[in-house]
Scaffold this active site. Structure first.
Site, PDB file in Angstrom:
ATOM      1  N   HIS A 174       0.818  -1.225   0.000  1.00 31.85           N
ATOM      2  CA  HIS A 174       0.000   0.000   0.000  1.00 31.85           C
ATOM      3  C   HIS A 174       0.849   1.272   0.000  1.00 31.85           C
ATOM      4  O   HIS A 174       0.315   2.368  -0.158  1.00 31.85           O
ATOM      5  CB  HIS A 174      -0.936   0.042   1.218  1.00 31.85           C
ATOM      6  CG  HIS A 174      -1.953  -1.058   1.246  1.00 31.85           C
ATOM      7  ND1 HIS A 174      -2.892  -1.224   0.254  1.00 31.85           N
ATOM      8  CD2 HIS A 174      -2.165  -2.063   2.135  1.00 31.85           C
ATOM      9  CE1 HIS A 174      -3.647  -2.276   0.530  1.00 31.85           C
ATOM     10  NE2 HIS A 174      -3.227  -2.816   1.671  1.00 31.85           N
ATOM     11  N   ASP A 211      -2.369 -10.651  -2.420  1.00 30.87           N
ATOM     12  CA  ASP A 211      -2.980 -10.234  -1.156  1.00 30.87           C
ATOM     13  C   ASP A 211      -4.467  -9.945  -1.400  1.00 30.87           C
ATOM     14  O   ASP A 211      -4.881  -9.615  -2.519  1.00 30.87           O
ATOM     15  CB  ASP A 211      -2.274  -8.966  -0.657  1.00 30.87           C
ATOM     16  CG  ASP A 211      -2.673  -8.556   0.753  1.00 30.87           C
ATOM     17  OD1 ASP A 211      -1.930  -8.899   1.687  1.00 30.87           O
ATOM     18  OD2 ASP A 211      -3.721  -7.890   0.918  1.00 30.87           O
ATOM     19  N   HIS A 213      -6.096  -7.411  -0.389  1.00 34.35           N
ATOM     20  CA  HIS A 213      -6.294  -5.983  -0.632  1.00 34.35           C
ATOM     21  C   HIS A 213      -5.557  -5.521  -1.886  1.00 34.35           C
ATOM     22  O   HIS A 213      -4.514  -6.067  -2.223  1.00 34.35           O
ATOM     23  CB  HIS A 213      -5.799  -5.176   0.577  1.00 34.35           C
ATOM     24  CG  HIS A 213      -6.446  -5.565   1.865  1.00 34.35           C
ATOM     25  ND1 HIS A 213      -5.875  -6.478   2.739  1.00 34.35           N
ATOM     26  CD2 HIS A 213      -7.626  -5.195   2.410  1.00 34.35           C
ATOM     27  CE1 HIS A 213      -6.671  -6.629   3.795  1.00 34.35           C
ATOM     28  NE2 HIS A 213      -7.745  -5.875   3.617  1.00 34.35           N
TER      29      HIS A 213
HETATM   30  C1  OKP Z   1      -2.836  -4.403   4.680  1.00 35.01           C
HETATM   31  B1  OKP Z   1      -2.483  -5.559   3.753  1.00 35.01           B
HETATM   32  C2  OKP Z   1     -10.743  -2.608   7.061  1.00 35.01           C
HETATM   33  C3  OKP Z   1      -9.699  -1.796   7.809  1.00 35.01           C
HETATM   34  C4  OKP Z   1      -8.404  -1.977   7.158  1.00 35.01           C
HETATM   35  C5  OKP Z   1      -6.072  -1.523   7.018  1.00 35.01           C
HETATM   36  C6  OKP Z   1      -5.906  -2.803   6.269  1.00 35.01           C
HETATM   37  C7  OKP Z   1      -4.557  -2.907   5.652  1.00 35.01           C
HETATM   38  C8  OKP Z   1      -4.278  -4.217   4.972  1.00 35.01           C
HETATM   39  N1  OKP Z   1     -12.041  -2.517   7.598  1.00 35.01           N
HETATM   40  N2  OKP Z   1      -7.255  -1.412   7.780  1.00 35.01           N
HETATM   41  O1  OKP Z   1      -2.940  -5.398   2.441  1.00 35.01           O
HETATM   42  O2  OKP Z   1      -2.815  -6.850   4.241  1.00 35.01           O
HETATM   43 ZN    ZN Z   2      -4.028  -7.405   2.724  1.00 32.69          ZN
END
Ligand code: OKP
Ligand code: ZN
Length: 357
Positions: A174, A211, A213
């Site tokens: 990210h 991943d 996300h």
């Molecule tokens: C990092 B990685 C969701 C809240 C999320 C941050 C998530 C970061 C993920 N309700 N907070 O891609 O695993």
């Molecule tokens: Zn993630």
């Protein structure tokens, strides 16, 4: 398989974060790394290696191939500046972010901001508390990933098509050139890719992000195929990763996203989509190295995941990645279900190895 690991990656340890409005223990904890390490240690397939103290001498210059000098300087100095300014000693956490509708172009000089404003300038969410140790951990992760990339490139001359694993945290996908967010401070896969391209005479690298996300930080950095894999806009980071995003500038056309509806993402659907991503990489010509952003937060019981994957899916994922036949650098990203984290990571890597041999 060689596994690169450095204990300094454990030192970033913020106590809490805000999740769905609730103050909860920080999900991206050092425990995650210890669990994966312990699981892999029990298998004779993995050999643990540490980065050398003195390589690379100019570590920061490799980081600066991806991130701006101002941003890296910010990460290095913000904790002390914040504390001097009266901020909480536990961690830096901004209150205001530079929203694109907030500021008129050139209305403000952003060069002499107070610590709290500067923290909001270089961050896009509430998931990145910066402690006294965060910079050290993020730099340690970059060093481990660079060492793994170097080993892969060296080994490749002797033994082709092998995988190497950089077991690191904080994760990186990210993090953008001058932004932290989503537990990420430095973009580890991007740093490895730039190293292979700029220092190892490599012509092309593909980044495959598995991943849960969307890897908003990795997406536009290269003129390379990047296969995002995410459920946006249903889930974090919400505003990036649609199928219509195809990259920008010299990278235009090389970015491929595969948004999946959460409720449809079973093992078979997921593997079918991963095959499509693999086909794009296969058809994109002379890719010399594959870098995998290895998140296992796609697991059905992961606390921040909406997919339906079972544990049987992870060896299949490794097998599909192996079918590309490329020397592959796996880099640890997300995965927050502590009971299965180690096993799911091991399954991807073992599925890969067994398919390669
Ligand atoms: C990092 B990685 C969701 C809240 C999320 C941050 C998530 C970061 C993920 N309700 N907070 O891609 O695993
Ligand atoms: Zn993630």
């Amino acid at each position: 398989m060689k596994v690169y690991y450095g204990p300094e990656c454990l030192c970033h340890d913020p106590p809490h974060e805000i999740l769905s409005g609730r103050l909860v223990p920080y999900l991206e904890s050092p425990r995650r790394l210890e669990l994966v390490k312990n699981t892999l240690s029990r298998s004779s397939s993995f050999v643990f290696l540490s980065p050398e103290q003195d390589w690379p001498h100019n570590l920061l210059s490799y980081v600066l191939a991806v991130h701006t000098e101002e941003y890296v300087d910010h990460l290095k100095t913000i904790y002390d500046d914040w504390v001097v300014d009266g901020g909480d000693k536990v961690a830096v956490l901004p209150e205001t972010f530079l929203h694109h509708r907030l500021r008129a172009p050139n209305s403000l000089d952003l060069s002499n901001l107070s610590p709290i404003a500067r923290a909001g300038l270089y961050c896009f969410d509430l998931s990145c508390p910066i402690t006294n140790d965060t910079f050290q951990a993020a730099i340690a992760a970059a060093q481990v990933v660079l060492t793994a990339a170097r080993a892969l490139a060296d080994d490749h001359l002797a033994i082709p098509d092998r995988g190497t694993f950089a077991l690191v945290r904080p994760p990186g996908h990210h993090a953008q050139d001058a932004l932290c967010g989503g537990y990420c401070f430095l973009n580890n896969v991007a740093i490895a890719a730039k190293y292979l391209l700029q220092h190892r005479g490599c012509g092309s690298v593909a980044i495959l992000d598995i991943d849960y996300h969307h890897g908003n930080g990795s997406r536009w950095m290269f003129r390379l195929p990047f296969c995002g894999y995410e459920p946006t806009p249903d889930d974090y980071p919400y505003f990036t990763g649609s199928a219509g995003e195809r990259g920008a500038g010299p990278g235009f056309g090389f970015n491929h996203n595969f948004p999946l509806a959460q409720k449809d993402a079973t093992d078979d659907v997921y593997c079918g989509t991963l095959q499509q991503a693999a086909d794009i990489i296969r058809q994109s010509g002379e890719i010399e190295y594959l870098i995998v952003s290895l998140g296992v937060d796609t697991y059905q019981e992961d606390p921040i995941c909406g997919f339906l994957l079972t544990q049987r899916c992870y060896p299949r994922i490794g097998e599909i990645i192996a079918s590309l036949g490329k020397p592959t650098l796996f880099v640890m990203e997300g995965g927050y279900h502590l009971e299965t984290l180690g096993d799911n990571v091991a399954s991807v890597l073992l599925g890969f190895e067994q398919a390669v041999v």
